[in-house]
Scaffold this motif. Structure first.
Motif, PDB file in Angstrom:
ATOM      1  N   PHE A  15      55.879  99.308  20.021  1.00  0.00           N
ATOM      2  CA  PHE A  15      56.564  98.031  19.851  1.00  0.00           C
ATOM      3  C   PHE A  15      56.980  97.843  18.395  1.00  0.00           C
ATOM      4  O   PHE A  15      58.083  97.355  18.112  1.00  0.00           O
ATOM      5  CB  PHE A  15      55.645  96.897  20.312  1.00  0.00           C
ATOM      6  CG  PHE A  15      56.380  95.682  20.789  1.00  0.00           C
ATOM      7  CD1 PHE A  15      57.413  95.782  21.706  1.00  0.00           C
ATOM      8  CD2 PHE A  15      56.036  94.418  20.316  1.00  0.00           C
ATOM      9  CE1 PHE A  15      58.097  94.664  22.149  1.00  0.00           C
ATOM     10  CE2 PHE A  15      56.707  93.296  20.747  1.00  0.00           C
ATOM     11  CZ  PHE A  15      57.736  93.407  21.666  1.00  0.00           C
ATOM     12  N   SER A  16      56.117  98.224  17.470  1.00  0.00           N
ATOM     13  CA  SER A  16      56.468  98.138  16.049  1.00  0.00           C
ATOM     14  C   SER A  16      57.622  99.078  15.722  1.00  0.00           C
ATOM     15  O   SER A  16      58.575  98.694  15.027  1.00  0.00           O
ATOM     16  CB  SER A  16      55.260  98.477  15.180  1.00  0.00           C
ATOM     17  OG  SER A  16      54.188  97.595  15.410  1.00  0.00           O
ATOM     18  N   GLY A  17      57.542 100.314  16.215  1.00  0.00           N
ATOM     19  CA  GLY A  17      58.615 101.270  15.961  1.00  0.00           C
ATOM     20  C   GLY A  17      59.928 100.839  16.579  1.00  0.00           C
ATOM     21  O   GLY A  17      61.002 100.997  15.963  1.00  0.00           O
ATOM     22  N   PHE A  18      59.870 100.274  17.783  1.00  0.00           N
ATOM     23  CA  PHE A  18      61.088  99.782  18.421  1.00  0.00           C
ATOM     24  C   PHE A  18      61.711  98.657  17.608  1.00  0.00           C
ATOM     25  O   PHE A  18      62.937  98.585  17.471  1.00  0.00           O
ATOM     26  CB  PHE A  18      60.765  99.297  19.834  1.00  0.00           C
ATOM     27  CG  PHE A  18      61.947  98.735  20.573  1.00  0.00           C
ATOM     28  CD1 PHE A  18      62.842  99.573  21.209  1.00  0.00           C
ATOM     29  CD2 PHE A  18      62.169  97.365  20.621  1.00  0.00           C
ATOM     30  CE1 PHE A  18      63.936  99.061  21.891  1.00  0.00           C
ATOM     31  CE2 PHE A  18      63.260  96.835  21.289  1.00  0.00           C
ATOM     32  CZ  PHE A  18      64.147  97.690  21.932  1.00  0.00           C
ATOM     33  N   GLY A  19      60.870  97.798  17.046  1.00  0.00           N
ATOM     34  CA  GLY A  19      61.391  96.723  16.212  1.00  0.00           C
ATOM     35  C   GLY A  19      62.096  97.247  14.980  1.00  0.00           C
ATOM     36  O   GLY A  19      63.153  96.731  14.584  1.00  0.00           O
ATOM     37  N   LEU A  39      55.958 107.290  16.138  1.00  0.00           N
ATOM     38  CA  LEU A  39      55.691 107.768  14.775  1.00  0.00           C
ATOM     39  C   LEU A  39      55.837 106.637  13.760  1.00  0.00           C
ATOM     40  O   LEU A  39      55.012 106.498  12.841  1.00  0.00           O
ATOM     41  CB  LEU A  39      56.630 108.924  14.436  1.00  0.00           C
ATOM     42  CG  LEU A  39      56.351 110.246  15.151  1.00  0.00           C
ATOM     43  CD1 LEU A  39      57.462 111.244  14.882  1.00  0.00           C
ATOM     44  CD2 LEU A  39      55.007 110.830  14.715  1.00  0.00           C
ATOM     45  N   LEU A  40      56.867 105.823  13.912  1.00  0.00           N
ATOM     46  CA  LEU A  40      57.020 104.675  13.020  1.00  0.00           C
ATOM     47  C   LEU A  40      55.855 103.702  13.176  1.00  0.00           C
ATOM     48  O   LEU A  40      55.365 103.124  12.194  1.00  0.00           O
ATOM     49  CB  LEU A  40      58.342 103.963  13.308  1.00  0.00           C
ATOM     50  CG  LEU A  40      59.616 104.663  12.836  1.00  0.00           C
ATOM     51  CD1 LEU A  40      60.842 103.954  13.392  1.00  0.00           C
ATOM     52  CD2 LEU A  40      59.686 104.687  11.320  1.00  0.00           C
ATOM     53  N   GLY A  41      55.394 103.523  14.423  1.00  0.00           N
ATOM     54  CA  GLY A  41      54.266 102.628  14.659  1.00  0.00           C
ATOM     55  C   GLY A  41      52.991 103.113  14.006  1.00  0.00           C
ATOM     56  O   GLY A  41      52.201 102.318  13.484  1.00  0.00           O
ATOM     57  N   VAL A  42      52.760 104.429  14.027  1.00  0.00           N
ATOM     58  CA  VAL A  42      51.589 104.982  13.342  1.00  0.00           C
ATOM     59  C   VAL A  42      51.674 104.687  11.843  1.00  0.00           C
ATOM     60  O   VAL A  42      50.673 104.332  11.203  1.00  0.00           O
ATOM     61  CB  VAL A  42      51.481 106.498  13.605  1.00  0.00           C
ATOM     62  CG1 VAL A  42      50.406 107.124  12.725  1.00  0.00           C
ATOM     63  CG2 VAL A  42      51.157 106.758  15.072  1.00  0.00           C
ATOM     64  N   ALA A  43      52.869 104.837  11.274  1.00  0.00           N
ATOM     65  CA  ALA A  43      53.040 104.552   9.844  1.00  0.00           C
ATOM     66  C   ALA A  43      52.780 103.082   9.539  1.00  0.00           C
ATOM     67  O   ALA A  43      52.129 102.745   8.535  1.00  0.00           O
ATOM     68  CB  ALA A  43      54.445 104.953   9.399  1.00  0.00           C
ATOM     69  N   ALA A  72      53.619  93.785  14.929  1.00  0.00           N
ATOM     70  CA  ALA A  72      54.511  94.244  15.996  1.00  0.00           C
ATOM     71  C   ALA A  72      55.405  93.113  16.492  1.00  0.00           C
ATOM     72  O   ALA A  72      56.607  93.316  16.732  1.00  0.00           O
ATOM     73  CB  ALA A  72      53.689  94.825  17.146  1.00  0.00           C
ATOM     74  N   LEU A  73      54.854  91.917  16.626  1.00  0.00           N
ATOM     75  CA  LEU A  73      55.651  90.780  17.082  1.00  0.00           C
ATOM     76  C   LEU A  73      56.668  90.359  16.021  1.00  0.00           C
ATOM     77  O   LEU A  73      57.819  90.049  16.341  1.00  0.00           O
ATOM     78  CB  LEU A  73      54.732  89.609  17.431  1.00  0.00           C
ATOM     79  CG  LEU A  73      53.794  89.835  18.629  1.00  0.00           C
ATOM     80  CD1 LEU A  73      52.851  88.649  18.798  1.00  0.00           C
ATOM     81  CD2 LEU A  73      54.591  90.061  19.911  1.00  0.00           C
ATOM     82  N   LEU A  74      56.259  90.364  14.760  1.00  0.00           N
ATOM     83  CA  LEU A  74      57.181  89.967  13.690  1.00  0.00           C
ATOM     84  C   LEU A  74      58.365  90.921  13.585  1.00  0.00           C
ATOM     85  O   LEU A  74      59.505  90.490  13.365  1.00  0.00           O
ATOM     86  CB  LEU A  74      56.436  89.909  12.358  1.00  0.00           C
ATOM     87  CG  LEU A  74      55.449  88.749  12.182  1.00  0.00           C
ATOM     88  CD1 LEU A  74      54.678  88.909  10.882  1.00  0.00           C
ATOM     89  CD2 LEU A  74      56.179  87.411  12.209  1.00  0.00           C
ATOM     90  N   LEU A  75      58.121  92.220  13.745  1.00  0.00           N
ATOM     91  CA  LEU A  75      59.211  93.192  13.651  1.00  0.00           C
ATOM     92  C   LEU A  75      60.201  93.060  14.794  1.00  0.00           C
ATOM     93  O   LEU A  75      61.330  93.559  14.698  1.00  0.00           O
ATOM     94  CB  LEU A  75      58.638  94.611  13.622  1.00  0.00           C
ATOM     95  CG  LEU A  75      57.899  95.014  12.342  1.00  0.00           C
ATOM     96  CD1 LEU A  75      57.234  96.376  12.508  1.00  0.00           C
ATOM     97  CD2 LEU A  75      58.860  95.048  11.153  1.00  0.00           C
ATOM     98  N   ASN A  76      59.807  92.393  15.879  1.00  0.00           N
ATOM     99  CA  ASN A  76      60.694  92.258  17.046  1.00  0.00           C
ATOM    100  C   ASN A  76      61.265  90.858  17.184  1.00  0.00           C
ATOM    101  O   ASN A  76      61.782  90.520  18.260  1.00  0.00           O
ATOM    102  CB  ASN A  76      59.931  92.634  18.322  1.00  0.00           C
ATOM    103  CG  ASN A  76      59.773  94.133  18.497  1.00  0.00           C
ATOM    104  OD1 ASN A  76      60.660  94.807  19.013  1.00  0.00           O
ATOM    105  ND2 ASN A  76      58.647  94.660  18.048  1.00  0.00           N
ATOM    106  N   ILE A  77      61.218  90.058  16.119  1.00  0.00           N
ATOM    107  CA  ILE A  77      61.807  88.719  16.186  1.00  0.00           C
ATOM    108  C   ILE A  77      63.297  88.764  16.542  1.00  0.00           C
ATOM    109  O   ILE A  77      63.760  87.993  17.390  1.00  0.00           O
ATOM    110  CB  ILE A  77      61.571  87.979  14.853  1.00  0.00           C
ATOM    111  CG1 ILE A  77      60.100  87.562  14.740  1.00  0.00           C
ATOM    112  CG2 ILE A  77      62.470  86.750  14.752  1.00  0.00           C
ATOM    113  CD1 ILE A  77      59.766  86.860  13.440  1.00  0.00           C
ATOM    114  N   PRO A  78      64.116  89.670  15.948  1.00  0.00           N
ATOM    115  CA  PRO A  78      65.524  89.720  16.372  1.00  0.00           C
ATOM    116  C   PRO A  78      65.695  90.016  17.862  1.00  0.00           C
ATOM    117  O   PRO A  78      66.590  89.464  18.510  1.00  0.00           O
ATOM    118  CB  PRO A  78      66.106  90.846  15.509  1.00  0.00           C
ATOM    119  CG  PRO A  78      65.222  90.900  14.302  1.00  0.00           C
ATOM    120  CD  PRO A  78      63.855  90.583  14.813  1.00  0.00           C
ATOM    121  N   SER A  79      64.844  90.866  18.423  1.00  0.00           N
ATOM    122  CA  SER A  79      64.928  91.159  19.860  1.00  0.00           C
ATOM    123  C   SER A  79      64.560  89.941  20.690  1.00  0.00           C
ATOM    124  O   SER A  79      65.197  89.658  21.716  1.00  0.00           O
ATOM    125  CB  SER A  79      64.011  92.338  20.206  1.00  0.00           C
ATOM    126  OG  SER A  79      64.397  93.502  19.508  1.00  0.00           O
TER     127      SER A  79
END
Length: 572
Positions: A15-19, A39-43, A72-79
């Protein structure tokens, strides 16, 4: 319970990487969306406990897992904002239709690769960390952190004069803390996520360029390099640094490749421009270049010396933008108009270079200057370790010779990397002699290989502690995937791939010619029994091929072409 938390962590990772991918307006094929997102989520996860420590927040299970979910939720605010118009399809539309065809000759490769993945994952889960560098630094710090709820703990009160591993990046410490809090006594399982994602991504890259037979061989050749495979279950920084560094260069190439590259692996869309998302002035995609800079910034966060390598790729960006402006009619008029146009180009180059380099500067400053310099109770005097005789260049030349003689060729090199480097050199020389030219992408990967080699020699010369058999050897990890990326663009292998695909389509008849259309799909021309050459598929020469198929031998268009060719041959 640990398995439920493990699934929760996987969800937070993706979810973080998708954001992040959404913020950069990057759309990839499903296999790339999943693997790059994880991979982005692990980072991102590796930064969360470190951030809590910088804010002096106690590191416990609720604070760490709550922070992971919140990020994870903050990175997906635009979505979430777009859900008002598009509904839940905001999260499902980027995946589209998943189409992946498995050929029978791929199954043996998958069995061998699956066995190697199983052994690596099992060792990560079942066996404790054993490497000295981990036990004298990040692993022990993580263990004390779980007990004392702070990364600045009593470990630093021990006598540590014989090692500098306590001054390494918080990347490893943070991930170990997360998985120890999740109920995995040895942590380490995060490394299996990185290993599996990179393996899947690399296989799809190869399969889109080469026939699956050659793609499987190259992937096995890379995975079976003894030193790199050992680091897939031994927690140190080098394997993860290699993954994010090579992934950053992969997206950098996609960003600077310019228009007409819709058939690039993973077909990404970033920035504004034509229908493929790339500007029409030949300057590439600034958004994609910035995304590549983010990935390289993560690599710098893992190993600080990566900053030197990132700086050496700025000339590539500047050259592409300058050529794009010159070829796009940059001169508005004579006199002052030329100067204004040149000033615009220079400002664009400066802005793009800044956004590309900024994540690496941050990735260097936070762990090295801020954390080690101001938070830790003990300090590291790097300035006292610099070579005081820089005017004498003999040690530099000696270091380059030692890298070649001891780490790239010879018995010890075979024990480290197998025959990957020998095979690459042989195919490089063959392409140089028989083809006498290299494609743009092949030149890019050759430049990347040369940059890593030359930079490692200079770093070993300036910092004697950057020794040959340990630090330089592990830093050479970054070269090995670059060799595979080059081989995927080697003209001789591409011709062999087209010949195999043509022979496969024609049922063993004589192959007259072959071509490659978008996404690596092969459109061979065969000579039927009548001796008159004809296309082996109705869609073989169609313009496009920019979506769909996932392999050089396995796209939907090629399947239809293969069926058409067989039916035509039966009639004749």
């Amino acid at each position: 319970m640990p398995m439920l938390i493990f699934l929760f962590l996987l969800f937070c990772y993706w979810f973080s990487g998708f954001g992040i991918l959404t913020l950069f307006r990057i759309r990839l094929r499903p296999a790339y969306m999943v693997t790059v997102g994880l991979l982005l989520g692990v980072a991102v996860a590796s930064f969360v406990p470190f951030l809590l420590q910088l804010l002096y927040i106690v590191i416990t299970g609720p604070t760490v897992f709550g922070a992971l979910l919140a990020v994870a939720l903050l990175l997906n605010i635009p979505s979430f904002l777009r859900m008002r118009d598009s509904g839940f399809s905001v999260f499902t539309r980027p995946f589209g239709r998943v189409r992946f065809r498995v050929r029978p000759y791929e199954v043996p490769y998958w069995l061998v690769i699956g066995f190697m993945v199983f052994v690596s994952v099992w060792r990560c889960y079942y066996l404790p960390p054993t490497s000295r560098d981990a036990l004298s630094g990040p692993e022990t710090i993580a263990e004390y952190t779980v007990r004392e709820q702070t990364m600045i703990n009593s470990f630093f009160g021990l006598d540590l004069w014989s090692t500098n591993n306590q001054f390494k990046s918080p990347f490893l410490i943070s991930l170990q803390v997360i998985y120890k809090l999740a109920g995995f006594p040895y942590g380490q399982v995060w490394l299996s996520v990185v290993f599996l994602c990179f393996t899947v991504l690399l296989y799809h890259f190869l399969r889109e360029r080469l026939h699956p037979v050659l793609a499987g061989l190259l992937l096995l050749l890379f995975m079976m390099t003894p030193e790199i495979y050992a680091y897939t279950f031994m927690i140190l920084y080098d394997y993860s640094n290699m993954v994010f560094f090579c992934l950053g260069l992969y997206f950098l190439w996609m960003g600077v490749s310019g228009p007409g590259r819709a058939g690039l692996p993973g077909r990404a869309v970033g920035g504004v421009g034509g229908s493929d998302g790339l500007p029409r002035d030949g300057s590439g995609s600034p958004a994609m270049v910035s995304f590549a800079g983010l990935l390289l910034g993560i690599a710098t966060y893992i190993r600080s010396e990566t900053l030197v390598l990132v700086v050496l790729f700025l000339p590539v960006i500047f050259w592409v933008q300058w050529r794009g402006a010159a070829g796009g009619g940059g001169k508005v008029s004579e006199g002052d108009g030329v100067k204004v146009s040149g000033g615009v180009v220079l400002r664009k180059m400066a802005v793009t270079g800044l956004f590309f380099l900024l994540p690496s500067l941050v990735g260097y400053y936070l762990p090295v200057q801020l954390y080690i310099g101001h938070y830790l109770p003990v300090h590291y005097d790097l300035g006292g370790l610099v070579n005081n005789h820089l005017s004498d260049l003999h040690p530099l030349l000696q270091r380059y010779g030692d890298i070649v003689n001891h780490l790239l060729f010879g018995t010890f090199a075979i024990h480290l990397w197998g025959y990957l480097f020998y095979i690459t050199c042989a195919l490089f020389v063959a392409e140089l002699v028989f083809v006498r030219r290299f494609s743009r992408e092949a030149r890019f990967w050759l430049y990347a290989i040369a940059v890593v080699y030359l930079a490692l020699g200079v770093m070993g010369f300036v910092l004697p502690m950057f020794n040959l058999t340990e630090t330089t050897k592990r830093a050479l990890f970054k070269i090995m995937p670059l060799l595979v990326f080059y081989l995927a663009n080697n003209e001789l292998l591409l011709r062999l791939s087209r010949w195999i695909a043509g022979w496969e389509v024609s049922g063993g008849e004589k192959v007259a010619a072959a071509g490659v259309v978008g996404n690596g799909a092969v459109a061979p021309k065969v000579v039927p029994a009548t001796g008159r050459p004809g296309a082996a598929g109705a869609g073989g020469k169609k313009k496009g091929g920019s979506g769909g198929g996932s392999g050089s031998g396995g796209g939907a268009e090629q399947s239809r072409g293969s069926a058409s060719a067989r039916k035509k041959n039966r009639k004749q």
